[in-house]
Each structure stands twice: as C-alpha cells, then as structure tokens.
Design an enzyme around this catalytic site. Sequence first.
Site, mmCIF file in Angstrom:
data_model
loop_
_atom_site.group_PDB
_atom_site.id
_atom_site.type_symbol
_atom_site.label_atom_id
_atom_site.label_comp_id
_atom_site.label_asym_id
_atom_site.label_seq_id
_atom_site.Cartn_x
_atom_site.Cartn_y
_atom_site.Cartn_z
ATOM 1 N N THR A 1 0.806 -1.224 0.000
ATOM 2 C CA THR A 1 0.000 0.000 0.000
ATOM 3 C C THR A 1 0.835 1.269 0.000
ATOM 4 O O THR A 1 0.503 2.233 -0.687
ATOM 5 C CB THR A 1 -0.921 -0.008 1.242
ATOM 6 O OG1 THR A 1 -1.876 -1.056 1.069
ATOM 7 C CG2 THR A 1 -1.658 1.300 1.410
ATOM 8 N N ASP B 1 1.599 -6.535 -4.549
ATOM 9 C CA ASP B 1 0.669 -6.513 -3.417
ATOM 10 C C ASP B 1 1.099 -7.720 -2.588
ATOM 11 O O ASP B 1 1.279 -8.818 -3.134
ATOM 12 C CB ASP B 1 -0.760 -6.700 -3.942
ATOM 13 C CG ASP B 1 -1.798 -6.560 -2.839
ATOM 14 O OD1 ASP B 1 -1.699 -7.307 -1.836
ATOM 15 O OD2 ASP B 1 -2.692 -5.718 -2.970
ATOM 16 N N ASP C 1 -0.421 -7.050 4.390
ATOM 17 C CA ASP C 1 -1.192 -8.298 4.480
ATOM 18 C C ASP C 1 -0.342 -9.501 4.870
ATOM 19 O O ASP C 1 -0.767 -10.332 5.676
ATOM 20 C CB ASP C 1 -1.909 -8.575 3.145
ATOM 21 C CG ASP C 1 -3.075 -7.626 2.923
ATOM 22 O OD1 ASP C 1 -3.521 -6.989 3.900
ATOM 23 O OD2 ASP C 1 -3.532 -7.508 1.772
#
Length: 340
Positions: free
Chosen positions: A14, A59, A92
């Site tokens: 992010t 990501d 994550d």
Amino acid sequence: MKKKHICLLHTGGTVGMVRSERGYVPKKGHLKEMLDSISDLKDENMPLFTFVEMDPLLDSSDMAVDDWNRIGEEIASLYDDYDGFVVLHGTDTMAYTASALSFMLENLNKPVILTGSQIPLCEIRSDGVDNIVTSLLIAASGNVSEVCLYFGGRLLRGNRSTKMSSDGLLAFASPNFVHLAEAGISIRYFQAPPAPKSSLDAKLKLCRLENIPIGVLKVFPGISFPIFDKLMTEKLKGIVLETFGAGNIPGNGNALLPIIKKAFKAGSVITVCSQCPQGTVSLGAYMSSSPLKEAGAVSGYDMTTESAVAKLYYLFSKGYSTEEIKVLMEENLRGELTTD
Ligand code: ASP
C-alpha cells in the site's frame, strides 16, 4: 561521526500504491517520487539511505516463497554495503515475510526492519511517513540487529508479529513477546531476551526456501477430520493445526489420531498452534489435547501461525529428517517461541 548508510528496499504494498479503476495497485517509480517530497528524509539527523526498487512490485497478498527468496537474495547481495535495511512491504503478509526472513538470514548481525502503511503515501493522512522515517532512524541506531517489524510506533520482533487490524493504524501486535522499542516523542528501546543466532559465524548466510507443500488447518466445532485425511497424509509435508485454547481439539482426537499417525509415517510434521493470539499451547493439560501428543504432533508453544509456517518451510528446505524437524520445531531458533 560517520553517518550510517541504510538500504531502503521497496518490495510493494500500500505505501507505494496508486489508485486504479480496480482499487490500489503498485506502480513502478511512484514511491521514489513520493519520497523525494518528504522533507523529514532530508533532515540532517537522518541517516544516509539508498532507495532500491524491486521488480516486480507486489501486493503482498501475491507474495510466496519465491518472493521471500528474491528479498533474501537482494539483502544478502547488498549486505556488506549497508549498516542496515528497511524493507517496504505490504501489510497483508508482512508478518509472514518477517518470520521467513528471520530464519532465512542465518548469522544476521544487522537490522532488517519491515514496514509499510495502511494509507498510501499518495493520500492524505498517510501513516507511511512516520513508518519510513522512524524505521530508518531505528535501523541506524545500532540498537537492533535482527529482523523486526515497525508499525504505528512499535518495533516488534519480526517472527512474533501478527497483523491485528485490517483498517487501524496500529495494525500489528506481538501478543506473546515484549516490544523491542516504542516511538513516542523519543524512541525508547527495551531490553528483550536476544534472538539466538544460528551460529557465531560472522558471515551472513542465506538459506533459500523451497516450495514445500504446507497447510494450515483451523479446527472448529463440528469439524470432520476424515475429510482432511488424504490432504494430511498424502499431500502436505508441514501442517500447522490451529487448535482451541491451549491445544485442544474436538472429539478427544478419536477421529484425528489415526490420521496424524498416518501423516507422520508419510513424512509430515504436524505442529500445534493456538487460535488464541495470546498464550501458549500446553499439550496434555487437557484430555482433549493429550491424543495429539501421543500421536506425535509437536507443540508450537506460543509461536504465531505465521512463524510456524515459515519455520516449517525453513526446516524442510534445510533438508532435515522428519525426526529432526520434530525436535527443532519445539526449539527456540530465532526467538520465535518460549518453552517455559
Ligand atoms: N494489500 C496490501 C498489501 O499487502 C495491503 C497493505 O499493504 O496494507 O500489499
């Protein structure tokens, strides 16, 4: 005094993402531009740092063993050029990568601090500025020399960290281990039992991980173990069993016992962790956990699931026998568990 020189390694996440029609995505070159506009980074009290961007940027939900290897290789190849590393990473799976690197980077003697943000740097109220600035200061402080995770004012041992919030800025916790430091008006470092090193050898050694079939099975009321028989006995080599409380499973293990025995014969290692973020596994404390011990499952004690998964990858990749892995899973290799 000579300024410390830190490598700021961008892997994705992010912190460096931009908006797209389908949500936030990483963008090549974007983070460097954002960093150039942060005045704190140019302050004379900051260490020198060199920005290195990995390709592709990911990501972190897309990260797997090969990506851990890429990050490990990058750190190992630049190890002698820098006093420490700050690794920008998605939140994550940051706790998984931190755990994996803590095992892979054998004889590590410099700080490797993973950080990122919940709000991208391109948005207002981004938590990325403090996370990056403070991580660089900590990496240059000379106070830590292990894999850590810095987020929201807390420095945590990497293999003790876990993501606790999907939207809060205090996104990570270390429920079973003290914080290594807290950043308020000043940065306060705490004395923590040091993470054992793999050897006294001064030279960093990278252990690349192999894509071993690992599984995590979370027990729940009404679970039918026979459904998982084939998976546990034929497909998986390392299994983390997320049990209730201190290691308890439903049905006194009657259904699971033969499967565990079969799995061990087939060369699998079953590690018992708890669904409770805080506390430890105590096999045999209740009748509902005794069968696990009798069947040959090993205790993960107070290890996070992230750490247990990473440790299984590591030990299988090292080529140890199943019996050796069973012993080592219960040992404190990098400060990831407490046995007493
Ligand atoms: N999905 C993002 C990632 O892990 C979330 C984040 O960075 O906060 O890369």
